[in-house]
Design an enzyme around this catalytic site. Sequence first.
Site, short mmCIF file in Angstrom:
data_model
loop_
_atom_site.label_atom_id
_atom_site.label_comp_id
_atom_site.label_asym_id
_atom_site.label_seq_id
_atom_site.Cartn_x
_atom_site.Cartn_y
_atom_site.Cartn_z
N GLY A 72 -1.37 -4.13 -4.35
CA GLY A 72 -2.62 -4.54 -5.00
C GLY A 72 -2.34 -5.37 -6.24
N ASN A 151 -10.49 3.01 -11.27
CA ASN A 151 -9.50 3.99 -10.81
C ASN A 151 -9.53 5.29 -11.61
OD1 ASN A 151 -8.57 1.73 -12.47
ND2 ASN A 151 -6.70 2.91 -12.73
N GLN A 179 -9.52 0.40 -5.25
CA GLN A 179 -10.04 1.77 -5.14
C GLN A 179 -11.28 1.84 -4.26
OE1 GLN A 179 -8.56 4.46 -6.03
NE2 GLN A 179 -7.00 3.70 -7.44
N SER A 199 -5.10 -2.57 -1.21
CA SER A 199 -3.74 -2.02 -1.20
C SER A 199 -3.64 -0.89 -0.19
CB SER A 199 -3.41 -1.51 -2.60
OG SER A 199 -2.13 -0.95 -2.64
N GLY A 200 -2.53 -0.85 0.57
CA GLY A 200 -2.40 0.12 1.66
C GLY A 200 -2.30 1.57 1.21
N HIS A 201 -1.54 1.80 0.11
CA HIS A 201 -1.21 3.20 -0.19
C HIS A 201 -2.36 4.02 -0.75
CE1 HIS A 201 -0.24 3.13 -4.72
NE2 HIS A 201 -0.45 1.86 -4.46
N THR A 237 9.91 -12.86 4.15
CA THR A 237 9.83 -12.19 5.45
C THR A 237 8.86 -11.02 5.37
OG1 THR A 237 12.09 -12.84 5.90
CG2 THR A 237 11.22 -11.04 7.24
N CYS A 325 -0.11 8.51 -21.96
CA CYS A 325 0.60 8.05 -23.15
C CYS A 325 1.91 7.42 -22.72
CB CYS A 325 0.87 9.21 -24.09
SG CYS A 325 -0.62 10.06 -24.54
#
Length: 386
Positions: A72, A151, A179, A199-201, A237, A325
């Site tokens: 992402g 997020n 998200q 984003s895939g994850h 690739t 932090c």
Amino acid sequence: MSEIIYVDNNATTKVDPEVLNEMVPYFDKYYGNPSSMHSFGGEIGKKIQEARLRIASLISAHPEEILFTSCGSESNNTAIRSAILSNPLKKHIVTSRVEHASVKNLCDVLSHQGYRISYIPVDSQGNVDLDFLAACLTEDTAIVSLMWANNETGVIFPIESIANMVKSKGILFHVDAVQALGKLSINMAKLNVDMLSVSGHKIHAPKGIGALFLKKGTKFSPFLIGGHQEHGRRGGTENVASIIGFGKAAELASKSLISDHERIKTMRDTLETELIHQIPNTIINGEKSTRLPNTTSISFEYVEGEAILLMLNEFGICASSGSACTSGSLEPSHVLRAMGVPFTAAHGTIRFSLSKYNTSSEMHRIIEILPNIIQKLRNISPFWKA
Ligand code: PLP
């Protein structure tokens, strides 16, 4: 490791076993390069196309509008860089005060390279100031880049009306939907958005695979220069197995979008209601706003978020803090600061983010454990006067 309760799904998600199954043969059996002339490699190109089609269909786009990236963050960088490279005379970028680091830090860098950045403020509920946005748009604006869902808090921006406002001025509009994907219904055929990052994850595919939706006809300048992959729009690739995994995850998400999220929202709501009921001086950040069904950001006044996380960790509960932090400073997150969450609350903020793998008994376990943790920490806090 003992049994864990994983409630940090906005950070990353478990790879779905069906996704993994589909990926495995592309490591050892079909390991060819999709760019090769021989059919052993060439056949793999068809699987990549299938994945592209599956992702396109989850967001009602055309497969040619999907460009694979490594994550992402790369998609966000690609979109903003492309906008400024394709419009070299325009020196103004509009974004918000609550964006992900991949947009926020890029804009900070660009501000030192001659670009003027307008950061749209949010109110105490995390809602973006639309009048401020309207007043920002000028002939010099190269791009407006905004997230769909936050997020940390899950607060959702009204992307459809923002898109109409931005596009009525002929300005490029990019949306960070990392998200939102798989949690909200996204229809790019109807939405006036030029570029959209995913984003895939975050949807049960592996880490390290992302995509950028690029509306047909949008001027584009590649971020990663290399070979002819992705029709010359992104060299390198292809990450074949992960692309295939992302495609499968997208297909699974499109089948279960509604049913999963009703169940997830019920669990999230129970968690919030019980914690508010049992623990005094507790605030749900963005409670009055439209939010993602799986996310809650809860502030417990007069305690440190990091201390809460460590104690939750002892019980195998994996959550995250809203006051990361990371720099070693004790500053609460930029999102909570932008919302004006009081200092005493921002420091004690925990984000729970759920997925289809969570159960209501896990929620009850958290509800059983957390009030005692907060009480213990408050008992040793110099600021807590019960
Ligand atoms: N944008 C948002 C809103 C996110 O939450 C994240 C990741 O947490 C990203 C972008 C970056 O995605 P990735 O981890 O794939 O680089």
